[in-house]
Design a protein around this motif. Structure first.
Motif, short mmCIF file in Angstrom:
data_model
loop_
_atom_site.label_atom_id
_atom_site.label_comp_id
_atom_site.label_asym_id
_atom_site.label_seq_id
_atom_site.Cartn_x
_atom_site.Cartn_y
_atom_site.Cartn_z
N UNK A 129 -10.41 56.20 7.32
CA UNK A 129 -11.14 55.65 6.18
C UNK A 129 -11.86 54.34 6.45
N UNK A 130 -11.16 53.29 6.91
CA UNK A 130 -11.84 52.02 7.15
C UNK A 130 -12.94 52.12 8.22
N UNK A 131 -12.67 52.87 9.27
CA UNK A 131 -13.69 53.03 10.32
C UNK A 131 -14.92 53.73 9.74
N UNK A 132 -14.69 54.80 8.97
CA UNK A 132 -15.80 55.53 8.37
C UNK A 132 -16.56 54.67 7.36
N UNK A 133 -15.81 53.96 6.50
CA UNK A 133 -16.46 53.11 5.50
C UNK A 133 -17.27 52.00 6.15
N UNK A 134 -16.69 51.35 7.16
CA UNK A 134 -17.40 50.26 7.84
C UNK A 134 -18.64 50.78 8.56
N UNK A 135 -18.51 51.95 9.21
CA UNK A 135 -19.66 52.52 9.92
C UNK A 135 -20.77 52.88 8.95
N UNK A 136 -20.41 53.45 7.81
CA UNK A 136 -21.42 53.82 6.83
C UNK A 136 -22.09 52.59 6.20
N UNK A 146 -18.80 53.50 -0.33
CA UNK A 146 -18.29 53.85 -1.65
C UNK A 146 -18.79 55.22 -2.09
N UNK A 147 -20.03 55.58 -1.72
CA UNK A 147 -20.53 56.92 -2.04
C UNK A 147 -19.65 57.99 -1.39
N UNK A 148 -19.31 57.78 -0.12
CA UNK A 148 -18.45 58.73 0.58
C UNK A 148 -17.07 58.80 -0.05
N UNK A 149 -16.54 57.64 -0.47
CA UNK A 149 -15.22 57.62 -1.11
C UNK A 149 -15.21 58.45 -2.39
N UNK A 150 -16.27 58.32 -3.19
CA UNK A 150 -16.33 59.06 -4.45
C UNK A 150 -16.45 60.56 -4.20
N UNK A 151 -17.26 60.95 -3.23
CA UNK A 151 -17.45 62.37 -2.93
C UNK A 151 -16.14 62.98 -2.42
N UNK A 152 -15.46 62.29 -1.52
CA UNK A 152 -14.21 62.81 -0.98
C UNK A 152 -13.12 62.89 -2.05
N UNK A 220 -16.46 38.74 11.69
CA UNK A 220 -17.65 37.92 11.48
C UNK A 220 -17.61 36.67 12.35
N UNK A 221 -16.43 36.05 12.45
CA UNK A 221 -16.30 34.81 13.22
C UNK A 221 -16.58 35.02 14.70
N UNK A 222 -16.21 36.16 15.24
CA UNK A 222 -16.42 36.39 16.67
C UNK A 222 -17.78 37.04 16.94
N UNK A 223 -18.60 37.19 15.88
CA UNK A 223 -19.96 37.69 16.04
C UNK A 223 -20.09 39.19 16.18
N UNK A 224 -19.09 39.95 15.72
CA UNK A 224 -19.15 41.41 15.81
C UNK A 224 -18.64 42.02 14.51
N UNK A 225 -19.45 41.94 13.43
CA UNK A 225 -18.95 42.39 12.11
C UNK A 225 -18.59 43.86 12.05
N UNK A 226 -19.23 44.70 12.86
CA UNK A 226 -18.91 46.13 12.83
C UNK A 226 -17.56 46.48 13.41
N UNK A 227 -16.88 45.48 14.02
CA UNK A 227 -15.60 45.73 14.67
C UNK A 227 -14.44 45.77 13.68
N UNK A 228 -14.66 45.30 12.45
CA UNK A 228 -13.53 45.17 11.52
C UNK A 228 -12.91 46.52 11.20
N UNK A 229 -13.73 47.57 11.07
CA UNK A 229 -13.17 48.89 10.80
C UNK A 229 -12.32 49.40 11.95
N UNK A 230 -12.75 49.10 13.17
CA UNK A 230 -11.98 49.52 14.35
C UNK A 230 -10.64 48.79 14.39
N UNK A 231 -10.66 47.48 14.16
CA UNK A 231 -9.43 46.70 14.19
C UNK A 231 -8.46 47.17 13.12
N UNK A 232 -8.97 47.43 11.92
CA UNK A 232 -8.09 47.91 10.86
C UNK A 232 -7.60 49.32 11.18
N UNK A 233 -8.44 50.12 11.82
CA UNK A 233 -8.00 51.45 12.22
C UNK A 233 -6.89 51.41 13.24
N UNK A 234 -6.95 50.43 14.17
CA UNK A 234 -5.87 50.27 15.16
C UNK A 234 -4.57 49.90 14.46
#
Length: 400
Positions: A129-136, A146-152, A220-234
């Protein structure tokens, strides 16, 4: 996906983690307050009667929230839409657990396995979920998560509602003893052990909520905002893997004692997570998050297993929703607190929330540990010739 989708969308439109955390907290608070009522209604009127309208209202509420956020609506409007979205979250997880409890003997070791299986499937959604939401949100559109969350939610909810054969029987009266939910309209929360578990799950929810916001700020602090979904997924992957291991094991120690070991270990695991946030290395924080995730599964699975022995069958869906509602409330409080702390002191300050929340919950759990012990089963009635024979042996003196 709902919480992290709200955080990412509102942070994009408002530019503030604090505002995003407040809106996400409103949704989580609504889940916590309304979920037990939904569980009680499902116990009384059937799961399908509650589930179908819930998923439809939820989809409409999420759509409204997206429109308001993208149009720059004021905070109060976002909060109202978030409350409606949270209040209508379908309680599928507790309903599934209630179905397992209805189909399995309470003394069967399969109850523990079923609880572990449900934890694994739940955590699979926390991985994906977090990886998918962050990527979208970062790769397609800020509202796409949020659109994907509602559809699922609508699709899965309606498919689950169609499975009528496995639904527990409707229970109009809930009978119990020793402070259990008793009489018509009694609440599972009257059982002290359920209240103790709710506090424990509140602390677990603060780990989830604090991690979501703090990992977003850290990325955000380390300059890679798209990484948050991966970190939460781990982090969630650790929970899922631990759930697999716990489910395969056959425990000799009672569940209440296991919980009093697993929960302090979880508290200890949040300490290096807070310390490591000062490092700019994502791999280090990912590894520490993995450790926390591994420590969550034993506590959650054991807590859900305890419900089967503490709560009468007719109140289990409600009891499960009190626990999942406590997790949602913990997420809400942690999202708001971590957002404020991250705005003021950076990501490291936000990681104080999982530490503080689990530590306080652990204290309460230890104080109320006696209330987690399952009640002794009632002695079988002695009737007929056996009773008469026992009476003759016990009363050698004749009485006129």
């Amino acid at each position: 996906m709902l919480t992290i989708g709200i955080v990412l969308l509102v942070e994009h439109t408002s530019g503030s983690y604090g505002t995003a955390g407040i809106v996400a907290a409103a949704a989580g608070l609504a889940v916590a307050l309304i979920a037990p009522l939904c569980g009680k209604l499902a116990d009384r009127y059937g799961q399908r009667a509650v589930l179908v309208p819930a998923v439809l209202v939820h989809a409409a509420a999420v759509s409204l929230l997206i429109v308001l956020a993208l149009s720059g609506a004021p905070l109060w409007a976002l909060l109202l839409a978030a409350v409606l979205a949270g209040a209508s979250v379908p309680q599928i997880g507790p309903m599934v657990r209630a179905r397992w409890a209805a189909r399995l003997d309470p003394r069967s070791p399969l109850q523990h396995t079923a609880a572990a299986f449900e934890s694994v499937t739940d955590e699979f959604t926390f991985v994906v979920g977090p990886v998918l939401a962050a990527a979208l949100c970062t790769g397609v559109h800020p509202a796409a998560g949020l659109v994907a969350e509602a559809v699922l939610t609508v699709t899965g909810g309606l498919l689950f509602a169609a499975q009528r054969r496995t639904q527990p029987q409707v229970s109009v009266r809930i009978a119990g003893a020793s402070g259990a939910a008793g009489g018509s309209g009694g609440s599972a929360l009257r059982i002290t052990g359920v209240r103790a578990l709710a506090v424990a799950f509140l602390g677990i929810g603060m780990v989830f909520g604090g991690m979501q916001v703090s990992l977003t700020a850290f990325s955000e602090e380390i300059g890679n905002p798209g990484l948050n979904g991966v970190l939460y997924g781990v982090f969630a992957a650790g929970n899922m893997l631990a759930g697999l291991v716990v489910g395969l094991m056959h425990w000799r120690r009672p569940a209440d004692r296991r919980l009093l070991v697993a929960y302090p270990v979880l508290v200890a695991a949040t300490v290096p997570l807070w310390i490591g946030a000062s490092s700019p290395h994502a791999w280090l924080q990912g590894g520490l998050g993995l450790l926390v995730g591994i420590c969550i599964a034993p506590a959650m699975i054991t807590g859900f297993t305890l419900v089967d022995s503490l709560v009468p069958a007719g109140a289990r869906t409600e009891a499960y929703t009190w626990l999942t509602g406590a997790v949602a409330l913990g997420q809400a409080l942690a999202s708001s607190a971590a957002g404020q702390l991250a705005d003021a002191g950076g990501a490291r300050a936000g990681f104080l929330v999982p530490l503080g929340g689990t530590a306080l919950a652990c204290v309460v759990l230890v104080v109320l540990r006696r209330r987690l012990e399952p009640p002794a089963p009632p002695a079988p009635p002695v009737t007929g010739r056996i009773a008469a024979r026992g009476a003759r042996h016990e009363s050698p003196v004749a009485v006129d």
